[in-house]
Write an enzyme that holds these catalytic residues in place. Structure first.
Site, PDB file in Angstrom:
ATOM      1  N   LYS A  93       0.870  -1.200   0.086  1.00  0.00           N
ATOM      2  CA  LYS A  93      -0.162   0.071   0.071  1.00  0.00           C
ATOM      3  C   LYS A  93       0.885   1.216  -0.072  1.00  0.00           C
ATOM      4  CE  LYS A  93      -4.474  -1.406   1.586  1.00  0.00           C
ATOM      5  NZ  LYS A  93      -4.421  -2.615   1.984  1.00  0.00           N
ATOM      6  N   GLU A 115     -10.182   7.256   4.013  1.00  0.00           N
ATOM      7  CA  GLU A 115     -11.029   6.535   4.819  1.00  0.00           C
ATOM      8  C   GLU A 115     -10.037   5.350   4.892  1.00  0.00           C
ATOM      9  OE1 GLU A 115     -10.871   6.543   1.620  1.00  0.00           O
ATOM     10  OE2 GLU A 115     -10.326   4.319   1.379  1.00  0.00           O
ATOM     11  N   SER A 382       1.470  -9.782  -0.996  1.00  0.00           N
ATOM     12  CA  SER A 382       1.307  -8.297  -0.775  1.00  0.00           C
ATOM     13  C   SER A 382       1.660  -7.465   0.420  1.00  0.00           C
ATOM     14  CB  SER A 382      -0.183  -8.020  -1.270  1.00  0.00           C
ATOM     15  OG  SER A 382      -1.077  -8.773  -0.498  1.00  0.00           O
TER      16      SER A 382
HETATM   17  C1  LIG Z   1      -5.039  -4.036   1.489  1.00  0.00           C
HETATM   18  C2  LIG Z   1      -4.522  -5.151   0.985  1.00  0.00           C
HETATM   19  C3  LIG Z   1      -4.718  -5.832   0.216  1.00  0.00           C
HETATM   20  C4  LIG Z   1      -6.021  -5.553  -0.682  1.00  0.00           C
HETATM   21  O1  LIG Z   1      -5.937  -4.448  -1.378  1.00  0.00           O
HETATM   22  P1  LIG Z   1      -5.755  -4.610  -3.018  1.00  0.00           P
HETATM   23  O2  LIG Z   1      -6.091  -3.035  -3.263  1.00  0.00           O
HETATM   24  O3  LIG Z   1      -6.682  -5.578  -3.537  1.00  0.00           O
HETATM   25  O4  LIG Z   1      -4.552  -4.773  -3.171  1.00  0.00           O
HETATM   26  C5  LIG Z   1      -4.074  -7.120   0.080  1.00  0.00           C
HETATM   27  N1  LIG Z   1      -2.967  -7.462   0.797  1.00  0.00           N
HETATM   28  C6  LIG Z   1      -2.554  -6.656   1.666  1.00  0.00           C
HETATM   29  C7  LIG Z   1      -1.617  -7.019   2.645  1.00  0.00           C
HETATM   30  C8  LIG Z   1      -3.389  -5.351   1.972  1.00  0.00           C
HETATM   31  O5  LIG Z   1      -2.910  -4.641   2.959  1.00  0.00           O
END
Ligand SMILES: *Cc1c(COP(=O)(O)O)cnc(C)c1O
Length: 400
Positions: A93, A115, A382
């Site tokens: 993010k 938000e 992610s």
């Molecule tokens: C917020 C988040 C997501 C989901 O958000 P996307 O916009 O779909 O990428 C996925 N993995 C992690 C670790 C997150 O913090």
């Protein structure tokens, strides 16, 4: 799929009928201002070199691509991870938050507003605000504030103002409304920073562009390691930003299969028990844009659930909606149970504790590896799972 990025979105922010901006005229003016500024500023040499320097020296990019030796041995195939868990703050993010905040700085803004649901976006944006010396205001439902205490504390330590939202269900949807309301009170000094590839134009494009660094790095790193392209690229999909980040590098390479993994939750047959928007939704409208949407019988956004709170959104990015119709990306589902199993497999076989969101992508990669023992699969990991450890152990216990 040639010239993809020149075609999508179009000038009005549409991805073949999805996206656009369906918002009040005063907000529309602000979005146009942001769009114009983005096009003027983001191509400038100063902006590009400052963002590059931030990524390298502050965020710790490039994040590595890692070959999972023991996991591949157990499941077959070759499984690789793009390690966004090693990006500063522990998830992807920050990639778009630093971009959005840098744009704010170039536009002469003093304040960032957003938000947050589970608090992950709030923490990333508060981090960016601290870096640039900007004020930061995060709107969060009271229910989420009670549930996500550590992230609320993090935001406050970083100097952000957390605004509790006390109306309606007191969760993400009300927080979005509240943040937009506050934004419109002072749009000159403020910029709204959305948390995924969602919302009115230009946000789905802007957030995608700032996440493209993930795919650009991964493609080069994977090629350097193996001399070839992966057969499969896998990412979890909430709003869809980490998935667009890695998919974007491969979209024009049609022999690379792309998989977006949605949360199947406790049951995909019951509304309110999952958040598999692509698999079970139909086109609709949420937060000022058109996309696939999980809807109740009145056509309103349906209640959603996932063990991973970062994935429980009833809508999805407009670009994903188009890519589904074009059949360029396969959207699949992983259940809570498969996610928890993948969470422990990766922890115990590789020493990497994934975020529950990311564990959905790992779960599907394990299926692909089993079914295709000669294939190479690249997963966008992610985020890291530190935020989830107490919840997982308290709810599911430790495996043997
Ligand atoms: C917020 C988040 C997501 C989901 O958000 P996307 O916009 O779909 O990428 C996925 N993995 C992690 C670790 C997150 O913090």
């Amino acid at each position: 799929m040639t010239n993809y990025f020149k075609q999508y979105p179009d000038a009005e922010g549409f991805f073949k009928g999805y996206g656009g901006s369906f918002i009040p005229p005063n907000l529309m003016e602000e979005m146009e201002r942001i769009n114009n500024a983005y096009h003027a500023i983001s191509k400038s040499h100063n902006f590009i070199s400052e963002l590059r320097s931030i990524r390298k020296h502050y965020q710790g990019r490039p994040t590595p691509v890692y070959y999972c030796n023991r996991l591949s041995e157990k499941y077959g195939g070759r499984i690789y991870l793009k390690r966004e868990d090693l990006n500063h703050t522990g998830a992807h993010k920050l990639n778009h938050c630093m971009g959005e905040a840098l744009l704010a700085k170039y536009m002469g803004k003093k304040r960032l507003i957003a938000e947050t649901g589970a608090g992950q976006h709030g923490v990333a944006l508060a981090t960016a605000a601290a870096y640039f010396g900007l004020e930061c205001e995060i709107h969060m439902g009271e229910v989420d504030i009670a549930k996500e205490h550590p992230n609320v504390v993090r935001m406050k330590i970083l100097g952000a103002k957390v605004v509790p939202v006390t109306h309606g269900l007191k969760t993400l949807k009300e927080a979005v409304d509240s943040a937009f309301e506050s934004y419109l009170k002072d749009p000159i000094n403020t910029i709204y920073c959305i948390g995924s590839v969602v919302g009115p134009h230009p946000f789905p494009m802007l957030v995608r562009d700032f996440q493209r660094v993930v795919g650009i790095e991964a493609k080069e790193q994977f090629f350097e390691m193996t001399g070839e392209q992966p057969d499969h690229v896998v990412a979890c999909v909430g709003g869809g930003s980490n998935a667009m980040g890695i998919f974007s590098a491969y979209i024009e390479d049609e022999d690379v299969q792309l998989y977006g993994v949605e949360p199947g939750g406790r049951s995909v047959t019951k509304i309110g028990e999952h958040a598999a928007t692509m698999s079970f939704g139909k086109p609709g409208m949420i937060h000022g844009f058109k996309c696939y949407l999980l809807q109740d019988d009145k056509g309103e956004p349906a209640p959603v659930y996932s063990v991973a709170s970062g994935l429980d959104y009833p809508g999805v990015g407009p670009e994903h909606s188009m890519l589904k119709d074009l059949k360029r990306v396969n959207y699949v589902v992983a259940s809570d149970k498969e996610c928890i199993d993948a969470f422990y497999q990766l922890s115990r076989l590789e020493g990497i504790i994934p975020a529950l969101e990311s564990a959905h992508a790992v779960a599907h990669a394990l299926k692909l590896a089993k079914e295709n023992p000669t294939s190479a699969t690249l997963v966008n990991l992610s985020g890291r799972g530190d935020k989830d450890i107490d919840f997982v152990v308290d709810t599911y216990g430790l495996p043997d």
